[in-house]
Design an enzyme around this catalytic site. Structure first.
Site, short mmCIF file in Angstrom:
data_model
loop_
_atom_site.label_atom_id
_atom_site.label_comp_id
_atom_site.label_asym_id
_atom_site.label_seq_id
_atom_site.Cartn_x
_atom_site.Cartn_y
_atom_site.Cartn_z
N SER A 7 38.81 6.88 46.11
CA SER A 7 37.94 6.79 47.28
C SER A 7 37.73 8.18 47.87
O SER A 7 38.68 8.81 48.37
CB SER A 7 38.55 5.88 48.34
N HIS A 32 34.63 5.64 44.17
CA HIS A 32 34.44 4.64 45.23
C HIS A 32 33.92 5.34 46.49
O HIS A 32 34.52 6.29 46.98
CB HIS A 32 35.79 3.96 45.50
N ASP A 34 32.71 4.85 50.41
CA ASP A 34 32.82 3.96 51.57
C ASP A 34 31.73 4.25 52.60
O ASP A 34 31.77 5.27 53.28
CB ASP A 34 34.19 4.14 52.23
N MET A 36 30.07 3.33 56.04
CA MET A 36 30.42 2.62 57.29
C MET A 36 29.38 2.93 58.37
O MET A 36 28.92 4.07 58.48
CB MET A 36 31.79 3.08 57.79
N HIS A 65 30.76 0.77 48.48
CA HIS A 65 31.33 -0.27 49.34
C HIS A 65 30.62 -0.22 50.69
O HIS A 65 30.89 0.66 51.51
CB HIS A 65 32.84 0.02 49.47
N MET A 67 30.15 -1.19 54.24
CA MET A 67 30.76 -1.81 55.42
C MET A 67 29.74 -1.66 56.55
O MET A 67 29.92 -0.88 57.49
CB MET A 67 32.08 -1.10 55.75
N MET A 136 40.08 -7.01 50.23
CA MET A 136 40.59 -5.94 51.10
C MET A 136 42.06 -6.19 51.37
O MET A 136 42.47 -7.30 51.72
CB MET A 136 39.84 -5.90 52.44
N GLY A 141 37.70 0.08 57.62
CA GLY A 141 37.29 1.00 58.67
C GLY A 141 37.91 2.38 58.54
O GLY A 141 37.30 3.37 58.94
N ASP A 174 41.65 -2.83 47.69
CA ASP A 174 41.28 -1.62 48.44
C ASP A 174 42.02 -1.60 49.77
O ASP A 174 41.89 -2.53 50.57
CB ASP A 174 39.76 -1.65 48.67
N GLY A 175 42.78 -0.53 49.98
CA GLY A 175 43.46 -0.33 51.26
C GLY A 175 44.96 -0.30 51.11
O GLY A 175 45.58 -1.30 50.72
#
Ligand code: DX5
Ligand code: ZN
Length: 228
Positions: A7, A32, A34, A36, A65, A67, A136, A141, A174-175
């Site tokens: 990520s 990956h 992210d 947001m 991804h 979000m 997740m 976030g 993920d996370g």
């Protein structure tokens, strides 16, 4: 087959090309990204221009991804930017079937994501449409949060549904995935492994980043013999 989806949220943005090259040298096979929006999640990151820039510097699949609220509005933009796999959250899609179909019509592989509080049952009707399901293992976030072990029950559940339904979708986590948690995720049935802070060691730390990726993959690989 296991994939390390590094990520870039945890990378040094001033040297993004070098960071991606280093994680790839360490064995990373998916990039990956992210996205947001400050609404669906409290944080704001990047959008299509950064995806397009990343597209120019790597040939790895881009696992984008989203979000964001109202992802339908941006499917065309991310397709143009060069995303390969586009992930939308179940929680924001009123017409999830339509959204996933539209992603495929735009030439990308559709994937669906569930938050820790969202059950697998909400996905049963769309499982035949997706390239992968992302479970997740933190609330989305931010990078660097602690892994929520209970989420792995959902990975096991998806694995058995996949078999029962005769499907081939992949399962991603993920996370909070790192040296200490990746083996449990793989044992539960995850084969697409997102990791940010466990991989990127910080500005100018190329050797450590490369080593982190190698060691992460070694721990993941060792766990494939122990699926339970
Ligand atoms: C969190 C993001 C993750 C994040 C993971 O909302 O979806 O992809 O980058 O970061 P780590 O691996 O540090 O938990
Ligand atoms: Zn992510």
């Amino acid at each position: 087959m296991l994939d390390l989806a590094f990520s870039i949220l945890a990378a040094d943005f001033t040297h993004l090309a070098e960071e991606i090259a280093t994680a790839t040298r360490g064995g990373g096979t998916v990039c990956h990204v992210d996205v947001m929006d400050g609404h669906f999640v409290p944080n704001i990151t990047f959008g299509p221009p950064v995806v397009a820039a990343v597209r120019r510097i790597t040939e790895l699949p881009l696992d984008v991804h989203l979000m964001i609220e109202d992802p339908d509005r941006y499917i065309g933009d991310f397709a143009k930017a060069g995303a390969n796999w586009l992930l939308v959250h179940q929680e924001v899609c009123r017409h999830l079937h339509r959204t996933l179909t539209s992603i495929r019509e735009h030439g990308m592989e559709p994937a669906v994501v569930i938050n820790p509080a969202t059950p697998v049952e909400t996905l049963i009707e769309v499982l035949p449409l997706v390239h992968h399901v992302l479970v997740m293992t933190v609330n989305p976030g931010f990078g660097g949060q602690s892994f929520i072990p209970r989420c792995l029950e959902k990975v096991r559940h998806l694995r058995s549904l996949r078999e029962e339904m005769g499907l081939h979708f992949r399962i991603e986590v993920d996370g909070g995935i790192g040296q200490d948690t990746v083996a449990d995720a793989v044992k539960a049935g995850a084969d697409l492994l997102v990791a940010g802070s466990a991989i990127f060691a910080g500005a100018g730390q190329q050797e450590a980043t490369e080593r982190n990726a190698r060691e992460f993959l070694k721990a993941a690989q060792a766990a494939t013999q122990m699926q339970a």
